[in-house]
Enzyme design. Sequence first.
Site, short mmCIF file in Angstrom:
data_model
loop_
_atom_site.label_atom_id
_atom_site.label_comp_id
_atom_site.label_asym_id
_atom_site.label_seq_id
_atom_site.Cartn_x
_atom_site.Cartn_y
_atom_site.Cartn_z
N GLU A 96 3.16 -1.82 -21.28
CA GLU A 96 3.27 -0.39 -21.53
C GLU A 96 2.36 0.03 -22.68
O GLU A 96 1.75 1.10 -22.65
CB GLU A 96 4.72 -0.03 -21.84
CG GLU A 96 5.62 -0.11 -20.60
CD GLU A 96 7.09 0.09 -20.91
OE1 GLU A 96 7.81 0.56 -20.02
OE2 GLU A 96 7.52 -0.23 -22.03
N SER A 111 17.91 -0.41 -28.00
CA SER A 111 18.85 -0.23 -29.10
C SER A 111 20.27 0.02 -28.61
O SER A 111 21.22 -0.14 -29.37
CB SER A 111 18.40 0.94 -29.98
OG SER A 111 18.44 2.15 -29.25
N THR A 129 0.86 -1.18 0.00
CA THR A 129 0.00 0.00 0.00
C THR A 129 0.90 1.23 0.00
O THR A 129 1.95 1.23 0.65
CB THR A 129 -0.93 0.02 1.23
OG1 THR A 129 -0.14 0.11 2.42
CG2 THR A 129 -1.80 -1.23 1.29
N HIS A 130 0.51 2.25 -0.75
CA HIS A 130 1.32 3.46 -0.89
C HIS A 130 2.72 3.17 -1.44
O HIS A 130 3.67 3.90 -1.17
CB HIS A 130 1.45 4.20 0.45
CG HIS A 130 0.14 4.54 1.09
ND1 HIS A 130 -0.57 5.68 0.77
CD2 HIS A 130 -0.61 3.86 1.99
CE1 HIS A 130 -1.69 5.70 1.48
NE2 HIS A 130 -1.75 4.61 2.22
N LYS A 147 18.48 -5.16 -21.60
CA LYS A 147 17.13 -4.77 -21.19
C LYS A 147 16.07 -5.80 -21.58
O LYS A 147 16.08 -6.35 -22.68
CB LYS A 147 16.76 -3.41 -21.81
CG LYS A 147 17.58 -2.24 -21.32
CD LYS A 147 17.39 -1.97 -19.84
CE LYS A 147 16.00 -1.46 -19.52
NZ LYS A 147 15.71 -0.18 -20.17
#
Length: 448
Positions: free
Chosen positions: A285, A273, A147-148, A278
Amino acid sequence: MAIHPIDYRYGTAEMKRVWSQENRLAKLLQTEAALARAEADMGLIPADAAEIISESISSVKAERVDEIEAEIHHDMMAVVTAISEQCRDDAGKWVHFGATSNDILDTATALQIRDAIDILEDKLKNLLEVLLDKADAHKLTVCCGRTHGQIGVPTTYGLRFAIWASEISRHLDRLYQLTPRATVGQMTGAVGTQAAFGKSGILIQKLTMQHLGIGAVDVSNQIIQRDRHAEFVMWMANTVTTLDKIGIEVRTLQRSEIAEIEESFGKKQVGSSTMPHKRNPIKSEQICGLARIVRAMVEPELLNNTLWDERDLTNSSSERVIFPEACVLTDHILKLGINVIENLKFYPENIRRNLELLRGLNMGEAIMIELAKRGVGRQEAHELVRTAAMKAHDTGQHFKTVLLETPEIARYLTAIDIENLVNPDRYIGTAVEQVEVLVAKLREAYSL
């Protein structure tokens, strides 16, 4: 030349077909034919004329409609003229008899919305099934509740998936409820009085919609009132917001520092790139990004209900964008969501690491509740545990060490008691039972 990303990047072929120019024309022609049959049923036009009109629509070409519209600058009259050109024996003079443009345009839209809803319903049910499967599979996977943005008491991944599944089931229910309101046609004439149809107007409208297999408005003016369409667009916005919420959670839990779950990552997939290492949550997204576009369609469609008098044309241009774009993107988002959830990768060692990250501090509520059960007032117990928690936080000691060194707490709890109480696996309440009940309920309700 493709310009809009929907043309080449987003959307499924089946949903694009629903909103294609070719299908739009087909629905307009189908509606004109249904009107002619209904008018013939009522004796308003000759039966052979209705038959010829119905036969002729298959010969109407989009190219010819475009040519006529370029000359007369009226889309519906271009369709009427193109049909009339294909009719023999003067049957063409009965095309569009008594109707106004939006009788045909709005009714055709209802047919497209009906087809779009069928596609969206199938994907929603698929997504619901995937979520229920994950809920069931991970009902015992204990993890940090947050939470938060801070670690709280434990929960389970199963409960997370069950909460999302429950929300998707409500979207399905809403879709079933709104469908008969959003998929209606009209044959009411110039300002809704049906004057051009004479006393047969109500029956002509009813028969036309029966031929098309959709409902009819009770009353309207020159257009079907846009509260119906706004409800559908708001439903899409609500639905993709649930997917947005799921996408945000996946992205959060895939953060390098948390790393509990991860989107599927192809063997040859490239994450960056310039940073070869990654593994970005690009599907989630994309869900979150496109959901913003669908939500942005709500206000213009609401405004499409606020027209001048019996109608104006301000709704027409915006709806040519709103309906196809919202439907195509919603369908695309649902497809992405199914893919993301179905192929999630879990990292149990990181889930366990995060459960133990606070060295027992996340089990403070369990300590407080047990102290209250053993005679310490709830508020006093809260303050005792809070003080101990702050000390553990500041000193870096394990929480259970500080608890045992606190006389007011050690008076009520032994070392074994505390060891058991700081075990996160022992503090998930009815999470498992809640998941099992919901999974069974929804699988039965939706025949999954």
